[in-house]
Design a protein around this motif. Structure first.
Motif, PDB file in Angstrom:
ATOM      1  N   ALA A 187      65.921  30.852  23.653  1.00 47.14           N
ATOM      2  CA  ALA A 187      65.205  31.379  22.489  1.00 47.14           C
ATOM      3  C   ALA A 187      63.975  30.545  22.136  1.00 47.14           C
ATOM      4  N   VAL A 188      64.097  29.220  22.229  1.00 48.79           N
ATOM      5  CA  VAL A 188      63.015  28.331  21.805  1.00 48.79           C
ATOM      6  C   VAL A 188      62.907  27.176  22.790  1.00 48.79           C
ATOM      7  N   VAL A 189      61.659  26.780  23.076  1.00 50.28           N
ATOM      8  CA  VAL A 189      61.399  25.614  23.915  1.00 50.28           C
ATOM      9  C   VAL A 189      60.628  24.606  23.076  1.00 50.28           C
ATOM     10  N   LYS A 211      54.511  16.581  22.243  1.00 47.82           N
ATOM     11  CA  LYS A 211      53.058  16.574  22.399  1.00 47.82           C
ATOM     12  C   LYS A 211      52.499  15.164  22.285  1.00 47.82           C
ATOM     13  N   SER A 212      53.114  14.349  21.465  1.00 46.92           N
ATOM     14  CA  SER A 212      52.755  12.940  21.341  1.00 46.92           C
ATOM     15  C   SER A 212      53.971  12.230  20.767  1.00 46.92           C
ATOM     16  N   VAL A 213      53.889  10.924  20.633  1.00 49.30           N
ATOM     17  CA  VAL A 213      55.040  10.169  20.148  1.00 49.30           C
ATOM     18  C   VAL A 213      55.537  10.765  18.829  1.00 49.30           C
ATOM     19  N   LYS A 214      56.814  11.163  18.846  1.00 46.13           N
ATOM     20  CA  LYS A 214      57.493  11.729  17.668  1.00 46.13           C
ATOM     21  C   LYS A 214      56.883  13.033  17.158  1.00 46.13           C
ATOM     22  N   HIS A 215      56.093  13.729  17.951  1.00 47.81           N
ATOM     23  CA  HIS A 215      55.534  15.014  17.551  1.00 47.81           C
ATOM     24  C   HIS A 215      55.908  16.074  18.579  1.00 47.81           C
ATOM     25  N   MET A 216      56.684  17.033  18.129  1.00 45.71           N
ATOM     26  CA  MET A 216      57.147  18.116  19.001  1.00 45.71           C
ATOM     27  C   MET A 216      56.507  19.420  18.559  1.00 45.71           C
ATOM     28  N   ILE A 217      56.350  20.317  19.512  1.00 43.95           N
ATOM     29  CA  ILE A 217      55.933  21.687  19.235  1.00 43.95           C
ATOM     30  C   ILE A 217      57.036  22.577  19.779  1.00 43.95           C
ATOM     31  N   TYR A 218      57.464  23.534  18.980  1.00 46.09           N
ATOM     32  CA  TYR A 218      58.530  24.452  19.354  1.00 46.09           C
ATOM     33  C   TYR A 218      57.945  25.857  19.405  1.00 46.09           C
ATOM     34  N   VAL A 219      58.182  26.567  20.509  1.00 48.96           N
ATOM     35  CA  VAL A 219      57.657  27.929  20.659  1.00 48.96           C
ATOM     36  C   VAL A 219      58.789  28.875  21.053  1.00 48.96           C
ATOM     37  N   VAL A 220      58.631  30.130  20.694  1.00 50.00           N
ATOM     38  CA  VAL A 220      59.592  31.155  21.083  1.00 50.00           C
ATOM     39  C   VAL A 220      59.447  31.365  22.589  1.00 50.00           C
TER      40      VAL A 220
END
Length: 118
Positions: free
Chosen positions: A39-41, A45-54
């Motif tokens: 459902a989500v990946v 993107k950088s230290v302690k920064h995530m991006i979540y996409v469908v």
């Protein structure tokens, strides 16, 4: 098929990679028969920064809606968890409502029976 009409009973988090700077996390929805759909990946993107996409798998299976589409992104894990939990709770809520309705219908039928003397 629309996700609102599909029965999801749980969600799972699978860490695909924990390599520093390349952390990848997959979130799966589990349907009633135990099948998992991605459902989500989540991608670091950088230290302690995530991006979540469908995921494309989810969109291919359930289509785009006004609130979930290929542009949908989250920056916080809690938002992803909230969305996944919402999909599961919709099923629980609708089953409870349908069970209550069935009980109510039986009570109404019994009262009708008693009132008409059949």
């Amino acid at each position: 098929m629309d996700a609102d009409n599909h029965v999801f009973v749980a969600w799972e988090e699978h860490v695909v990679s924990q390599e520093k700077g390349r952390c990848v996390v997959h979130y799966y929805l589990k349907n009633f028969s135990g099948e998992l759909i991605l459902a989500v990946v989540g991608t670091e993107k950088s230290v302690k920064h995530m991006i979540y996409v469908v995921s494309e798998d989810y969109l291919d299976a359930y289509g785009h809606t006004s609130t979930i589409n290929s542009e949908t992104k989250w920056r916080a894990k809690r938002d992803v968890v909230e969305w996944l939990t919402l999909l599961i709770s919709r099923h629980r809520r609708s089953s409870t409502i349908s069970n209550e309705k069935s009980f109510f219908d039986e009570v109404v039928d019994e009262d009708s029976y008693a009132m008409t003397g059949k």
